[in-house]
Structure formats: C-alpha cells, structure tokens
Design a protein around this motif. Sequence first.
Motif, PDB file in Angstrom:
ATOM      1  N   ASN A  67      12.506  70.561  -7.049  1.00 53.86           N
ATOM      2  CA  ASN A  67      13.598  71.421  -7.525  1.00 53.86           C
ATOM      3  C   ASN A  67      13.113  72.564  -8.415  1.00 53.86           C
ATOM      4  O   ASN A  67      13.935  73.274  -8.995  1.00 53.86           O
ATOM      5  N   GLU A 148      18.888  69.993 -10.744  1.00 54.29           N
ATOM      6  CA  GLU A 148      18.561  68.926  -9.790  1.00 54.29           C
ATOM      7  C   GLU A 148      19.756  68.301  -9.071  1.00 54.29           C
ATOM      8  O   GLU A 148      19.573  67.423  -8.243  1.00 54.29           O
ATOM      9  N   ARG A 149      20.982  68.731  -9.373  1.00 52.32           N
ATOM     10  CA  ARG A 149      22.116  68.161  -8.618  1.00 52.32           C
ATOM     11  C   ARG A 149      23.275  69.129  -8.474  1.00 52.32           C
ATOM     12  O   ARG A 149      24.347  68.762  -8.009  1.00 52.32           O
ATOM     13  N   ARG A 212      21.982  62.491 -12.536  1.00 52.25           N
ATOM     14  CA  ARG A 212      21.251  62.534 -11.272  1.00 52.25           C
ATOM     15  C   ARG A 212      21.194  61.145 -10.651  1.00 52.25           C
ATOM     16  O   ARG A 212      21.289  60.141 -11.349  1.00 52.25           O
ATOM     17  N   ARG A 423      28.770  69.666  -7.038  1.00 51.19           N
ATOM     18  CA  ARG A 423      27.733  68.635  -6.933  1.00 51.19           C
ATOM     19  C   ARG A 423      27.125  68.676  -5.539  1.00 51.19           C
ATOM     20  O   ARG A 423      27.831  68.791  -4.533  1.00 51.19           O
ATOM     21  N   PRO A 426      24.638  63.889  -1.748  1.00 47.90           N
ATOM     22  CA  PRO A 426      23.573  62.943  -2.141  1.00 47.90           C
ATOM     23  C   PRO A 426      22.325  63.034  -1.268  1.00 47.90           C
ATOM     24  O   PRO A 426      21.202  62.915  -1.774  1.00 47.90           O
ATOM     25  N   GLU A 429      20.419  66.026  -2.362  1.00 46.84           N
ATOM     26  CA  GLU A 429      19.795  65.785  -3.661  1.00 46.84           C
ATOM     27  C   GLU A 429      18.510  64.980  -3.517  1.00 46.84           C
ATOM     28  O   GLU A 429      17.516  65.231  -4.210  1.00 46.84           O
TER      29      GLU A 429
END
Length: 588
Positions: A67, A148-149, A212, A423, A426, A429
């Motif tokens: 990231n 990171e998210r 996260r 967001r 998943p 991410e």
Amino acid sequence: MASKLANATASQTTALKGVARNSSYVIPGLYDLSIEDTNWVLTSSFIIFTMQTGFGMLESGCVSIKNEVNIMMKNVIDIVLGGFTYWLFGYGMSYGRGPLSNPFIAIGDFLLDPPVGDALMGQIFAAFLFQLSFATTATTIVSGAMAERCNFKAYCMFSFLNTVVYCIPAGWVWGEHGFLNNLGAVDIAGSGPVHLIGGASAFASAAMLGPRLGRYADGYDPLPLGNPVNACMGLFVLWWGWLAFNSGSTYGVSGAKWQYAARAAVMTMMGSFGGGCVSSLFSFWRHDGRMDIMDLINGILGSLVSITAGCFLYRAWEALLIGALGSLLCVLAMPLFDRMGVDDPVGASAVHGVCGIWGVIAVGLFADNPIPLETTKGRSGLFKGGGWYLLGIQVLSAFCLACWGICSTFLLLYVVNKIIPIRMDPNEELLGADLMEHRIRHTQIGLSRAISALAPIKIDLHEISGVQPIGINPGHERSIEQLRAADDKLQQWQSFLQQVGGTPANSKAPQQQGASEDLETDIKLNIKSPIKQLSNLFGRKLKSVHIRERQPSAHPANQEVYKSYNSEVPAPPSAQKVDKDGNFAWVD
C-alpha cells in the motif's frame, strides 16, 4: 492621499504609494506586508510545501509494502484537489472580505485572481500561497489515518471537499471576522487550526472506517512497518519544514518580526529536544531497554505540534517542558486509541489531535506578551501573571476546534459513503491498494499465495494476475527466458550426442558406428554455444540461428540410424510456427 500615507505603516505606504484610493481605505492585516516581508512569506511557503514529501515518506514507511504507492498517491491528490478547492472557495471562506462575512464564516474573494493594476497584488498572492501550504498540510494529516483500507476514489472525493473542514475554523482563529480571534484566541502557527483539526479528522475517519482486516487478531501491538528507513527520512523532512512553518508564521521580518522569527526557530528546536528525550526514555522503559522507532518518531512530532501555537512566546526551558509533556501525551495516547479500536496506522490522531489540544492550552499557561507585536493583544499566560482570561479562551478554542473537526468529518464521510463506499472490498484489501487501484505489483508481498487463497471465492483475478512486477524490464526478462530455454535445448542435444557416441561397437554393423560419428560431427558444427549467444546478445544484434535439418544418407544403414535417433529429438523450427523477436535469437 497624503494624510493617509502619513498615518500608514511602512509596508502600507509601499503598497499604497502611487495608487489613488480614498482616505478611508485600510489594508487588512493579512496583506500588511513590505517587500522584505513578502520575500520571507514566499520563501517560507516554498519550504512548508516540502513537508508534503515528509508526510508522504513517513506514511509510506508506516504502512505495508503493498500500500506504499497508494498512500503517496493520496498525498499528491491532497495537493491537487485540496489545493484546487482551496483556491475555488476555501480561501474565501477563511479570509473573504465580502459584505456577507460573519463571525462564523467569511464570504468573498473566491477564485482569487487580483488584476495587474491592484497595488496589493503581490501581497495577496503571497498571503494566498502561505495559507495554501497550511491548508494542504491539514488535509494530508488525515490520509495516514485512513491508510490501507480506504477506497481511493472515495478518498479523492473526500480530499476535494475536506477543504471545508479546515478553512472555516481557520477563519475563526486567524480571520479578522472570526469569533475566536475577536475574543483574543492566540495560535501563531496552527496547533489548533492545522494540527488539531487534522488530528480530529484523522480520529473520526479512522473510527468510521474501522480497523484493518486482522489488525487486532494478535493483540494491540503495532504492526510491522513497511519501510522504517522511509519513516525516519520523513521525520527529518518534516523537522526541516517545521522551522519554516513556525518561524515563517511571524508573517514577515520587518520591525521586530525578524527577532521573533529567530526565537520561533530556536524554540521549535528546543521543544523537539524535550520531546525526543522523553519519548526515548519512555520507549526504553516500555520495551525493556530497546528503542521503538515509532515511539521516537511520533514523540518528536508530537512535541513539534505542541510548540507550534506559541512558538515565539516561550522561554527556552518552557519550550523544553511543553515539548516533553506533548511527547509524553502522544506516546500514551497511541496505545489508548488502539484499545478503543481506532486503528490509526501512523498515529495521526495522537500526534496531531492530542498534542494539538495541549499546544493550544499551553499558550494560556506560558505565553509572554511579545512586545511590540500585538500577537496576544497585550495579554500573558496564567503563569506569567496574565490571569485566567487567556487560558479560558484557549480552552474554548481547543474545544470548538476538536468538536468541529470530529463532527464535520463524520458528516462529510457519511455523504461520501453514500456516493462511493469509503471502505475497500475485503478481497481488494488483502491484495493491496497498489495492485488493485494502481496496477503496481510488488515482488515481495506473496501475490501468488493471495491469489490462490482467493481463487475458491470465485472472484475475477484474470486482470491482476498478468500485471508485471515493478522494477524489472519485461523485455529483458523475456530475453533471459529465451536464452535459458536455448541452453536447455542445447543440453538435450548434448545428451542425445552422448547417447549416440556411447553406442557399443557392433562387429555386425560397422557402418552404423560410422554413421553416428558422422551425425555427431555435423550437429556440433551447426550448434552455437550459449556463451556465444550471450556475447552476441549484449555485443551486437543477433542473427537467428537454426539447427539445419540433416538429410539421411543414401546408405541404408545411415538411414536407419537417422530415423531411430531423430525421433528422440524435439522438432526443429521448420516443423512448427514460432513467433520470433528480433532482439534475441531462437536456438532450437
């Protein structure tokens, strides 16, 4: 005009000279700059702008490798979109001089562009650039807490609109219309309007996004840094920029300003010394004699935030104490926020939020009256015999700014989330924002393992599986693979020749042995070695090399040998269509 010039300051005289204006015209304090002051403000603005580099390096060093590019892109977006909206409406909402301005918000001077004939053109542009550097800094603080998210497209929209979160409270404290300013609030370089607003927004955004994936699965200890060296380098760049941030906030060097500019620079360093000492001792105590890098970095940054509001209002020992207490508050608040479930990868909520509150309040305790400047409107702090008034105003200022930062950020992210989910998915991410948002594949993050793990979920991974890793030249890699394949093919031929040469002599078929020797000699003459291939590749343009297909001898025995052994060797290029690249040779 003559009477006006007689009552004007030196900088106002310079600005008004030669321009016919009515005698009631008054230059706003924001534009009360001489030529020397303007040079100082512009130079400070340029240096403050380099703090974006520091923020980018620090944040990219704190997040995981997959990231790090994404967080740098967010820093770029903060300047591009945040700066653009600050020019569109942000500056006007902080310092506008329109008739509709009120104690809550300024209105006017939107799309700032004074004409050439305006005597204040230089001062207006210098003031705008200086305030722009502060505005982009306040927005960038939030990016680290969302790392990171956060969906990149949603962040772009947030950055575009986040100017409103900063510019309105900046007007409260620094604008001539602002209610806190008129009450006597003091904040020289932005512990409140820049850092407290940024820290409060960081706290709200981190809380709203949630932690996260797997952040607290193994406890509350910090996750490994992606690049600790980058994080340290970011600290040094921010340290450098902070000197301009604070000493440049004297807003000139004319009169007594230059003396306080020098004092601000030294007190800034003194505060960081106190913060660095305390965070070092705390880290040694907490980690059994070992130094934690983030404790040291954020402790120093927290002390710099703490000293910013009153940077030239303190004595040296006071600056040490304020920096030390700010650092201690920071390193204590970081694990506290983690236990609250607020996942802030860079600790922005503690560094800028908690220390920003302390920095604003510290002015009410330790501030001197900086004669002859009117920075404190003649007031002093509680410990300097100034009474409780300044302290009360500073506490009110910290409360108003913290509430505004948290509430406005929650509202803004709520609206953005209705348009674009803030967001990340998943699966995205897990694969990393660099790959999913920017098509940048890192070689050291185990992408193949992630793809194989996600494959049973039946998501489309076709596009990302073919992304080339960064840091390589695909053409070179392909050439190397071709040379490696050529060497493998040569090894097959050599193995074949050994089999031919190792055939036991047979008295009943003497011609067969002679045929194998003849075949071996012919093949050796028509195959180039891999060493020569490499030499040709890097020395000059290669020519395509092919194995000449040997025609069977007319002798019946030789024909049998050719047929029997030729069936064990891969087909030559003439037997199949092959795509060729002119930059390297095919050896088949």
